[in-house]
Design an enzyme around this catalytic site. Structure first.
Site, PDB file in Angstrom:
ATOM      1  N   HIS B   6       0.839  -1.210   0.000  1.00 45.53           N
ATOM      2  CA  HIS B   6       0.000   0.000   0.000  1.00 45.53           C
ATOM      3  C   HIS B   6       0.872   1.257   0.000  1.00 45.53           C
ATOM      4  O   HIS B   6       1.246   1.782   1.045  1.00 45.53           O
ATOM      5  CB  HIS B   6      -0.904  -0.037   1.242  1.00 45.53           C
ATOM      6  CG  HIS B   6      -1.935   1.054   1.305  1.00 45.53           C
ATOM      7  ND1 HIS B   6      -2.839   1.164   2.324  1.00 45.53           N
ATOM      8  CD2 HIS B   6      -2.212   2.090   0.464  1.00 45.53           C
ATOM      9  CE1 HIS B   6      -3.613   2.212   2.132  1.00 45.53           C
ATOM     10  NE2 HIS B   6      -3.257   2.794   1.014  1.00 45.53           N
ATOM     11  N   ALA B  70      -4.155   8.645  -3.315  1.00 49.91           N
ATOM     12  CA  ALA B  70      -5.557   8.301  -3.057  1.00 49.91           C
ATOM     13  C   ALA B  70      -6.412   9.554  -2.919  1.00 49.91           C
ATOM     14  O   ALA B  70      -7.509   9.643  -3.474  1.00 49.91           O
ATOM     15  CB  ALA B  70      -5.670   7.439  -1.807  1.00 49.91           C
ATOM     16  N   HIS B 176     -10.717   1.857  -1.223  1.00 53.32           N
ATOM     17  CA  HIS B 176     -10.031   3.072  -0.740  1.00 53.32           C
ATOM     18  C   HIS B 176     -10.819   4.300  -1.169  1.00 53.32           C
ATOM     19  O   HIS B 176     -10.909   4.598  -2.356  1.00 53.32           O
ATOM     20  CB  HIS B 176      -8.604   3.133  -1.293  1.00 53.32           C
ATOM     21  CG  HIS B 176      -7.656   3.938  -0.454  1.00 53.32           C
ATOM     22  ND1 HIS B 176      -7.916   5.223  -0.048  1.00 53.32           N
ATOM     23  CD2 HIS B 176      -6.459   3.618   0.082  1.00 53.32           C
ATOM     24  CE1 HIS B 176      -6.898   5.651   0.697  1.00 53.32           C
ATOM     25  NE2 HIS B 176      -6.004   4.709   0.801  1.00 53.32           N
ATOM     26  N   TYR B 192     -11.280   8.044   5.599  1.00 57.18           N
ATOM     27  CA  TYR B 192     -10.557   6.816   5.227  1.00 57.18           C
ATOM     28  C   TYR B 192     -10.978   5.654   6.136  1.00 57.18           C
ATOM     29  O   TYR B 192     -11.318   4.561   5.669  1.00 57.18           O
ATOM     30  CB  TYR B 192      -9.043   7.008   5.359  1.00 57.18           C
ATOM     31  CG  TYR B 192      -8.364   7.723   4.209  1.00 57.18           C
ATOM     32  CD1 TYR B 192      -9.057   8.614   3.390  1.00 57.18           C
ATOM     33  CD2 TYR B 192      -7.014   7.521   3.939  1.00 57.18           C
ATOM     34  CE1 TYR B 192      -8.415   9.267   2.347  1.00 57.18           C
ATOM     35  CE2 TYR B 192      -6.375   8.171   2.897  1.00 57.18           C
ATOM     36  CZ  TYR B 192      -7.072   9.046   2.104  1.00 57.18           C
ATOM     37  OH  TYR B 192      -6.431   9.687   1.082  1.00 57.18           O
ATOM     38  N   GLU B 282       1.774   2.541   3.779  1.00 60.57           N
ATOM     39  CA  GLU B 282       1.229   3.748   3.145  1.00 60.57           C
ATOM     40  C   GLU B 282       2.202   4.926   3.238  1.00 60.57           C
ATOM     41  O   GLU B 282       1.785   6.086   3.182  1.00 60.57           O
ATOM     42  CB  GLU B 282      -0.151   4.131   3.703  1.00 60.57           C
ATOM     43  CG  GLU B 282      -0.974   4.911   2.682  1.00 60.57           C
ATOM     44  CD  GLU B 282      -2.407   5.226   3.095  1.00 60.57           C
ATOM     45  OE1 GLU B 282      -2.839   4.797   4.158  1.00 60.57           O
ATOM     46  OE2 GLU B 282      -3.073   5.921   2.308  1.00 60.57           O
ATOM     47  N   ARG B 288       3.237  11.748   8.998  1.00 57.36           N
ATOM     48  CA  ARG B 288       4.616  11.898   8.520  1.00 57.36           C
ATOM     49  C   ARG B 288       5.648  12.067   9.620  1.00 57.36           C
ATOM     50  O   ARG B 288       6.836  12.124   9.371  1.00 57.36           O
ATOM     51  CB  ARG B 288       4.682  13.081   7.558  1.00 57.36           C
ATOM     52  CG  ARG B 288       3.614  12.941   6.462  1.00 57.36           C
ATOM     53  CD  ARG B 288       4.105  13.311   5.105  1.00 57.36           C
ATOM     54  NE  ARG B 288       3.124  12.912   4.103  1.00 57.36           N
ATOM     55  CZ  ARG B 288       3.125  13.344   2.845  1.00 57.36           C
ATOM     56  NH1 ARG B 288       4.055  14.199   2.437  1.00 57.36           N
ATOM     57  NH2 ARG B 288       2.230  12.923   1.999  1.00 57.36           N
TER      58      ARG B 288
END
Lengths: 340, 340
Positions: B6, B70, B176, B192, B282, B288
């Site tokens: 992913h 996405a 998704h 999500y 992901e 992050r």
């Protein structure tokens, strides 16, 4: 004492639910609203004695914080007036249960929300329920539209009138959606859990509790997806330059224990501070069967809490102490009801 | 080999994303669509070498199953033609990345979905991506409306044309959603996760896999709320007289490991059979930062999987073996790309 902070009157007399169907039909067909049914004390008593009270005794819990059936709120049906009449009747019924069983039930209010209508319309009913009925909180739906999510986020000023009244009365709200009229969302399997997750993220992405430092919310169903994704939420807050979640939200946001298996409960207790966890089962509710893996009811959450590797002092917080902190009026209300 | 199933191209060249803004603007203002930007190999290479490839090396993973960003899919913007042009460009870009870095990336397709438009419109693009580009799967949004959930559940016959093509090509879909235009839903923090939970419950509440016994879906982000509420879902299935979830869904539904803390990953591995768990991070994605509790990136999920109390054979299934089972074309595609 073991306090279950999340119970709904899912076993209300059939003619009561039947009247609701007639009420909604009358609204859409522009007919006269039928006369409300007259329920006798005996009709109510039997539904409780064979329902929630029986389960309390079997499972060894003492008191349930009790509100009208969540999926029955259905704020999306009819209009604000329809919702007001229905909420008022539901709350009166809860009051009668608490009055009949003062040692076993304390009330929480349904609010007469209606899609697109300012939550200011809920103030009078909340005040009535708290001051006249002795209710200790309310259920607040973040989505009165029933699965289309048309109202502003809970952090919008749109909601402030009801928050001001909650703060004044010193009562918390459980964030709880109702039934879904959107075919995408199964009510108890998707909409409920999504509602929990969504509300938490709305709070995270706001400064709501700077405006209302004493406002308190309970996120039911173990907090939706939140504890499982606690790292994600801590990380999102950090990327957004918010304070750590423990400071940013956990003085105001609490989670119940409606998680229906041991591993889920263990995760909840591991990642969420004990002071933020309140015992609850939502019996008799979404899941009614017996788990073949354990031989016990899925929603007998006391079994999972009893098995947690925590101290007895921590378990007591989850079972009782935290409830007094979050429901500030609860202790006095219990004393009043026990003296009755 | 460690396969991250992913990853999205979140670092695509700025002029590419800029063109998309212009494309959407042109649609709504009825202007001529601007000419697509010409990207050089060097412009692409630098975004990968300083982005996903760098992270792969730092974390010790080998290959990423890679698809367009996405949140950039945004099927709700423009119309089906706009979506088709944009999807086609995004997929071509993924193909170029895979072609330039054949040992590190294998492609997955974005589909030109559009709210209210039959998914049959996605067949040609899926076929092109699989047969011409060597892609091994697709991303399928259960909510092309971007947070208003206006399309039928994934189990409705509405979706069958794309499922028939998926079965024929033997490729799975990752369920998704994309960005949210509904202010109630934060994209990565609510929409999500809700999308994942909602899709699982749609599958549970259906007989879809009786109609398509070989159809396969991956539910990303650790399955949304599902593993945390595994008892709830087992209980709901039981109340609905469905077979045990392991038989009802787990030959067709799989979960990735995008869960960003140890306790969440431990829960996933405890409740979901190993054969249904596929390694994923992901990266570079929703979260992050570095977790101050561990000193490592939140989304460095390999650290959590490495720490699981499972056998090395089980870990190998999560890292590699299960990916070959779910992405039936993956092994041959890797061999083709490695030989290139």
């Amino acid at each position: 004492m073991i306090i279950d902070i999340h119970g709904h009157y899912t076993t209300a007399p059939k003619q009561f639910e039947g009247w609701r169907t007639e009420q909604v039909k009358a609204f859409y067909e522009k007919l006269e609203t039928p006369k409300p049914p007259v329920l006798t004390d005996d009709e109510i008593r039997v539904t409780i004695e064979q329902g929630q009270l029986k389960v309390q005794r079997e499972r060894g819990t003492d008191l349930t914080i009790f509100s009208p059936r969540a999926s029955g709120m259905a704020h999306h049906l009819g209009d604000a007036q329809v919702s007001e009449t229905w909420s008022s009747m539901c709350n009166e019924l809860i009051y009668r249960v608490c009055d009949m069983f003062p040692r076993n039930f304390v009330g929480v209010a349904q609010l007469p929300q209606s899609p697109g209508v300012s939550p200011a319309n809920c103030i009078a009913e909340l005040e009535r329920c708290v001051l006249e009925y002795g209710f200790v909180g309310c259920n607040l739906s973040p989505d009165p539209s029933g699965g289309y999510w048309k109202d502003p986020p809970l952090t919008d000023r749109y909601w402030y009138p009801i928050y001001e009244k909650m703060v004044e009365l010193d009562v918390p709200a459980m964030v709880h959606v109702s039934s879904s009229c959107n075919p995408a969302f199964h009510a108890t399997g998707a909409h409920y859990i999504n509602g929990d997750t969504t509300a938490f993220m709305q709070f995270l992405n706001s400064e709501l509790f700077r405006d209302f430092p004493t406002l308190k919310f309970i996120i039911p169903h173990g907090g939706g997806a939140v504890p499982y994704h606690w790292g994600r939420y801590r990380g999102l807050a950090q990327d957004m330059k918010k304070p750590p979640l423990i400071d940013h939200l956990l003085n105001n946001v609490f989670f119940d224990t409606c998680v229906y298996h041991h591993p889920g409960m263990q995760l909840l207790a591991k990642v969420i501070p004990t002071k933020n966890i309140l015992f609850a089962s939502e019996m008799i509710g979404a899941v009614r069967g017996i788990d073949p893996e354990t031989g016990h009811y899925y929603d007998d959450t006391k079994k999972y809490v009893d098995a947690l590797p925590i101290t007895e002092a921590e378990r007591e917080m989850i079972y009782e102490g935290n409830a007094y902190n979050v429901f500030s009026r609860l202790r006095a209300q219990i004393e009043r009801q026990f003296a009755a």
